[in-house]
Design an enzyme around this catalytic site. Sequence first.
Site, PDB file in Angstrom:
ATOM      1  N   THR A 158      -0.967  -6.429  15.683  1.00 56.63           N
ATOM      2  CA  THR A 158      -0.028  -5.510  15.592  1.00 56.63           C
ATOM      3  C   THR A 158      -0.499  -4.274  14.986  1.00 56.63           C
ATOM      4  OG1 THR A 158       1.238  -6.521  13.762  1.00 56.63           O
ATOM      5  CG2 THR A 158       2.138  -6.725  16.143  1.00 56.63           C
ATOM      6  N   LYS A 184      -2.603 -13.532  12.779  1.00 51.35           N
ATOM      7  CA  LYS A 184      -2.374 -12.275  12.829  1.00 51.35           C
ATOM      8  C   LYS A 184      -1.423 -11.841  11.376  1.00 51.35           C
ATOM      9  CE  LYS A 184       0.501  -9.896  14.015  1.00 51.35           C
ATOM     10  NZ  LYS A 184       1.712  -9.046  13.150  1.00 51.35           N
ATOM     11  N   THR A 195       2.497 -17.943   8.006  1.00 50.83           N
ATOM     12  CA  THR A 195       2.419 -16.669   7.662  1.00 50.83           C
ATOM     13  C   THR A 195       2.525 -16.051   9.258  1.00 50.83           C
ATOM     14  OG1 THR A 195       1.489 -14.594   7.186  1.00 50.83           O
ATOM     15  CG2 THR A 195       0.157 -16.317   7.883  1.00 50.83           C
ATOM     16  N   GLU A 281      -1.006  -3.803   5.187  1.00 48.64           N
ATOM     17  CA  GLU A 281      -0.961  -2.426   5.647  1.00 48.64           C
ATOM     18  C   GLU A 281      -1.196  -1.360   4.601  1.00 48.64           C
ATOM     19  OE1 GLU A 281       2.554  -3.338   9.120  1.00 48.64           O
ATOM     20  OE2 GLU A 281       3.003  -2.814   7.010  1.00 48.64           O
ATOM     21  N   ASN A 403       4.879   1.969   7.416  1.00 48.07           N
ATOM     22  CA  ASN A 403       6.161   1.641   7.862  1.00 48.07           C
ATOM     23  C   ASN A 403       7.475   2.404   7.921  1.00 48.07           C
ATOM     24  OD1 ASN A 403       6.247  -1.429   7.501  1.00 48.07           O
ATOM     25  ND2 ASN A 403       4.711  -0.940   6.038  1.00 48.07           N
ATOM     26  N   THR A 408       7.742   4.551  15.807  1.00 51.50           N
ATOM     27  CA  THR A 408       7.612   5.629  16.328  1.00 51.50           C
ATOM     28  C   THR A 408       6.183   6.000  16.430  1.00 51.50           C
ATOM     29  OG1 THR A 408       7.887   7.023  14.304  1.00 51.50           O
ATOM     30  CG2 THR A 408       9.889   6.768  15.859  1.00 51.50           C
TER      31      THR A 408
END
Length: 408
Positions: A158, A184, A195, A281, A403, A408
């Site tokens: 992702t 992932k 996880t 991230e 995040n 969007t």
Amino acid sequence: MGQEKYTAVQSGSIITPKGFSAGGLHCGLKKTDRHDLGAILCEVPAVAAAVYTTNVFQAAPLKVTRESLQNGRLQAVVVNSGNANACTGQQGETDAYTMRAEAAQQLGVAEQDVAVASTGVIGELLKMDRVISGIAGLPQRLSGEASGAEDFSQAILTTDLVKKEACVSVDVNGKTVTIAGAAKGSGMIHPNMATMLAFMTTDAVIEADDLQLLLRKATDTTFNMITVDGDTSTNDMLVAMASGLAENETLNPSHPDWAAFAAGFTYVCQVLAQAIARDGEGATKLVEVCVNGAVSDLSARAIAKTVIGSSLVKSAVFGADANWGRIIAAVGRAGEPVNPETVDIHIGDISVLEGSRPVVFDEDEALEYLKGDTVRIVVDLHQAEGQATAWGCDLTYDYVRINAAYRT
């Protein structure tokens, strides 16, 4: 985990163990043209085990996979990214069962031998016309070659920036047994089971109960010891499949080569877990926290995860600030027994606290160390023999940016 017990397989992947093929494709769940649907297939029904998220809100695919695994066997896994199929009610469950049925039909296996996994945005229904069409295209995309493993690894991502893979081989009574994994995970990472999504394959001969016990034990010291942001997903799942095609004597805890197999299995889990933490991230650094001298291993785990999960510690690492006060504060709030007079802290090889008292250190040296892409923090409590290691990442501006605009 002694390195001598297993051998890393260079360029190994989820399909390296005997009997497995994999593949992936783009079916239209993602807004980009990246792969978003994948599968792993075993040529024989495989002994299987799994662990799942502890989040109360569990996605529909987990219910389906639990049902499939009741007999301790799987032959295929179908997984989509771009949509978590979580908090989607009865329709979500129906869609997950449809994915299982369609995959079974297209792959030529029994419906109850198929696991289903999903990852992505929570609360949106799957575009099932695209999923069904994609599943119909999977058989011709499955391969026992590197391309199949690559396509599968890409299909499960992702916000990940890189794929996560690991593979080792172990000698079991003269037979070469291979263990591999793919995973992932990048955000919403604070597992209490495994996880995000992780998949392991092996060609070992092993019973389902022993595989389940090993999976849980390995998870506790690897996947359960990482954090990116303190959030536990609704979809976390780790599935392991054993084809038995290595034709070794059946492995169990009393087998003379069990320790070597368990070490290799745990190593694969650790490599995948560290890769997830490093790919957090917005992350720029992998952070490792080692806690020694705790009253128990369990206590050490709690303290290590508290430190690694501290937003203040993570921010200090990002800013290359050797702020040991944030570390000691996290140790003290972990809810575990600590003697406030005996704690030592090292940042890398630099001693910053001894006996809970500040040590004069070279700030410039600490700054240069903290600028690196891997930061190691060692906390010694000097109480007993408990120890644990946790992994995480720094907290950056990009984490908020990613995040803030996830949907969007």
